[in-house]
Design an enzyme around this catalytic site. Structure first.
Site, PDB file in Angstrom:
ATOM      1  N   HIS A   1       0.835  -1.204   0.000  1.00  0.00           N
ATOM      2  CA  HIS A   1       0.000   0.000   0.000  1.00  0.00           C
ATOM      3  C   HIS A   1       0.875   1.261   0.000  1.00  0.00           C
ATOM      4  CE1 HIS A   1      -3.754   2.235   1.181  1.00  0.00           C
ATOM      5  NE2 HIS A   1      -2.864   3.046   1.742  1.00  0.00           N
ATOM      6  N   GLU A   2       1.809   1.337   0.957  1.00  0.00           N
ATOM      7  CA  GLU A   2       2.652   2.531   1.050  1.00  0.00           C
ATOM      8  C   GLU A   2       3.570   2.645  -0.162  1.00  0.00           C
ATOM      9  OE1 GLU A   2       1.673   4.555   3.142  1.00  0.00           O
ATOM     10  OE2 GLU A   2       0.593   3.241   4.540  1.00  0.00           O
TER      11      GLU A   2
ATOM     12  N   HIS B   1       1.810   4.659  -2.731  1.00  0.00           N
ATOM     13  CA  HIS B   1       2.001   6.100  -2.457  1.00  0.00           C
ATOM     14  C   HIS B   1       3.406   6.543  -2.871  1.00  0.00           C
ATOM     15  CE1 HIS B   1      -1.703   7.015  -0.339  1.00  0.00           C
ATOM     16  NE2 HIS B   1      -1.509   6.109   0.606  1.00  0.00           N
TER      17      HIS B   1
ATOM     18  N   GLU C   1      -4.513   8.195  -2.741  1.00  0.00           N
ATOM     19  CA  GLU C   1      -5.040   6.936  -2.214  1.00  0.00           C
ATOM     20  C   GLU C   1      -5.343   5.957  -3.354  1.00  0.00           C
ATOM     21  OE1 GLU C   1      -4.925   6.545   0.956  1.00  0.00           O
ATOM     22  OE2 GLU C   1      -5.994   4.661   1.275  1.00  0.00           O
TER      23      GLU C   1
END
Lengths: 495, 495
Positions: B262-263, B266, B292
């Site tokens: 997930h990160e 980003h 997001e």
């Protein structure tokens, strides 16, 4: 009513908050940052330093300083005002353009030096170094005119306020009169002894755990600091959050461990500066030499002493298992080994002053204009042969190119190392007088009496007094280098 | 000649350098700082934020913006000027005193919340929370008057420029029309399947090594970033040096691993923003929802897909040894598990929108003044029962006190999570059309075609276009939530 002093105080509180950001991101740069982040980081830090310089030299500061001199201030406030005025003068005297030109020349020289040194490339180095020297001479000239001292003394004062080359000449002439003979005698004595080296490998994780244990013993406050790794060990961060670093090699644990002890000495000074003056110049460490005196007191006076080594031995045996090198007498010998070598940062405490005096003599002549850059290698070789019996002819990498200081134009810094060693010897001798049980306290690892003495006499004093007064209050007299000589003779020749 | 636009550009370059320092010291605060450093750090960061606010709202900025509008600018410069003006307006509209009052109230509320939440202490929480709501309403009122929108929309615009509650109402009404039924069907279907849990412990060091391997596969640039540990995972730092974090527990490796994925989503957005616009608003990420969308595209669309799980399985087996839970069908089931739960951050992608819609409905009513703080728990319970069939009566800690956002007054943020999930589904569907071999590329871990597509369509666009245009350019149409619904139906019901 807000007084001019209040305005100055608030300005310096703001400056200290900004320098907090610079200290932490500077630490990050040395310990965490991936190399691809370096340009953006350099730009951010340079932006901040411009901003801090503007804040410190804003036009109203001079007015506030003049007004504050006529305000009713207590003794500490007066001392703070004195330090504020000193910083303002030091900052305002250089034109902005000059500051950035010097900083650029220094960065360029240092950057190239990182590859030129391993390449032994003196002639390449000179191309970047000559402009750094030129700008440093110019800076010295500007500062000297303003403060009516010699050019070199004007730079020395940046690191060691109040120190002069006349005083250094006397101190170092004395050292030169006894050091070569002492060094010869010690080396002779030690060559008659059989010394076993410790046999590695010593796992890094165990070295780190041992280092943390010893930091704990030495009183490092882990709620206000940490230990990390960097290529060049340092003590950074801020008093509320002190960041010390070391570097580990698997075949030698003593280098990292004693490095940690050294930085812990710096750290305890920072962690115990007077909280009521946090953010103000009076709340900061007194000088570069006094800072070094605390790290050397921990590393040389304390940690390499027989009582501490006796206390330390079981920790080492627990970490790495026992081996013949850890027998008491041998363990002491490997921690008190003296050798004439080329490299300053690897030097023991006996030969170290020779490295410093050599640099002092050369950098002073360079700044005063008595010699030029091209004269350095021959002078270095000549002095190395005279002081340590070693030649550095054509060996620039282990000679005049070994240190980072000059690449940045930090002339006037080197003497503080030996001044620090001398202050350390003097302060430790005073602590011993004040604490008759110190040796037995050290033997059982109880360092709180020593800490209390240092806290009261040095750490909590911040910059309330000038160096001479600080040392006189703590030890009964101003700098007296004979404590250092006596320490060396006692430790290494049992005299 | 220096134009007004040049002055603005230079001001924003300076601001971006200062925010570099705030980003890195902010990261340090979450990952490295000992707790004793927190007060000094808070003061330093607050000093910097005052300084940045002053720089952004200096009197000449408004003049420069007006002048720049009449200067000859290319399309990108015009877009940059538009973003500059937007930021200036957002910043200048709030009085300095109001900003610091709100920040103080938020810090106080958040600080107390950290212990009040575990204590389930709603009435204690309300004492600090009511003033935060009051100040947020006031802020909303000030912003609403200036921009002629509703109060809630004025806050929403801070995170998601261009989004309105009218549009959100339509989107969420649609979701509410099909989500409960879908959720019920999926849970029913999954309850008929036998799923084995992975059996730990999974050594942290192995989890970390696996995470780093997968970051490499996903194209994270380690020359411009790092992975560390923090209590609450985040993506911080600066585009040149992106700092992502995760947290590990020994009994579950998937939570840390998918958190890292997930990160990394980003991070890749940040690392691939347009370099030629570094430091300018146009060079930054488009919005919170688009940011997001990149993390959710990586985590939900990509990493939990069958092809990626097939690619991932051998890595997991290599790291932790084989076990029945890692059999292909079961491994897919544990990565696509759907459950109605109390906690938003633990929610799967199917039930997640319910958590968001609930918060949106309550925070909008709160900001518009339709309800008051004391009405929240009952409303929360009512909506949880309606959307997820769970009661939170008297269970504040797992109900309305579970999130940090409101404690700081970050009203208007929650909708961006579900908008992000919808953009992610829409973009991934477009990428699949553009890359007919995407599934087989994923199967062999070749993510460069997908990266190239994202780089070209999203990352390199920075803030050149508004969100609608960005998404239309990338996918052929503006936000179309049906992609998200279709994705859920396909993945979880094989429709």
């Amino acid at each position: 009513m807000t007084t001019a002093y209040d305005q100055l105080r608030d300005t310096f509180t703001r400056l200290s908050r900004l320098s907090h950001l610079s200290a932490i991101t500077g630490w990050d740069m040395q310990t965490q940052m991936p190399s691809g982040g370096s340009q953006a980081r350099a730009e951010a830090l340079s932006e901040l330093s411009v901003l801090m310089h503007q804040t410190l030299t804003a036009p109203q500061i001079a007015d506030w300083i003049e007004q504050a001199k006529n305000e009713s201030l207590d003794t500490d406030q007066q001392a703070n005002l004195h330090e504020i005025a000193r910083r303002y003068q030091q900052a305002v005297i250089l034109p902005d353009q000059f500051v950035s030109a010097k900083s650029l020349a220094g960065m360029k020289c240092e950057h190239a030096w990182r590859t030129q040194r391993p390449d032994n490339d003196w002639s390449g180095f000179v191309k970047n170094f000559a402009p750094v020297v030129e700008l440093s001479r110019e800076e010295a000239q500007i500062r000297a005119e303003a403060t009516k001292v010699s050019r070199y003394d004007a730079l020395l004062d940046l690191y060691e306020p109040g120190m002069t080359s006349a005083r250094l000449d006397a101190i170092f002439a004395d050292v030169k009169s006894w050091l070569p003979e002492l060094l010869k005698n010690i080396i002779e004595k030690q060559s008659a002894e059989q010394t076993l080296s410790a046999q590695g490998p010593f796992a890094i994780e165990k070295q780190r755990a041992l280092g943390l244990d010893i930091m704990q013993v030495l009183g490092f406050d882990f709620n206000h600091g940490r230990l990390d790794v960097s290529a060049h060990p340092f003590c950074g961060g801020v008093p509320e959050d002190v960041r010390i670093t070391t570097r580990y090699t698997e075949n030698d644990f003593l280098s990292a461990l004693l490095g940690i002890v050294h930085e812990t000495g710096h750290a305890r000074y920072e962690q115990n500066l007077p909280k009521q003056w946090a953010g103000q110049p009076i709340g900061e460490a007194r000088s570069t030499a006094i800072h070094e005196s605390q790290s050397l007191l921990f590393e040389m006076q304390l940690a390499r002493s027989e009582p501490f080594l006796t206390f330390l031995r079981p920790y080492v045996q627990k970490a790495f298992g026992d081996q013949p090198a850890f027998d008491p007498a041998n363990f002491k010998r490997i921690n008190q080994r003296v050798e004439a070598g080329y490299i300053r940062i690897d030097a023991d405490e006996v030969s170290y002053p020779a490295h410093v005096i050599l640099r002092y003599e050369i950098e002073r002549a360079l700044i005063e204009g008595d010699i030029d850059v091209q004269h350095i290698p021959a002078l270095w070789d000549e002095k190395m042969r005279a002081y340590l019996g070693l030649s550095t002819k054509d060996n620039f990498r282990d000679g005049c190119m070994q240190d980072i200081h000059w690449t940045d134009g930090a002339f006037g810094y080197f003497p503080t190392y030996t001044l620090g060693a001398m202050y350390a010897a003097q302060l430790f001798a005073s602590a011993k007088v004040a604490l008759p049980d110190l040796n037995s306290q050290i033997l059982r690892g109880d360092l709180s009496p020593l800490s209390d003495w240092l806290r009261q006499n040095i750490w909590q004093q911040g910059s309330r007094f000038d160096t001479d007064t600080l040392i006189k209050n703590a030890s009964g007299e101003t700098l007296n280098p004979s404590f250092f000589r006596r320490h060396l003779e006692q430790r290494y020749l049992d005299r």
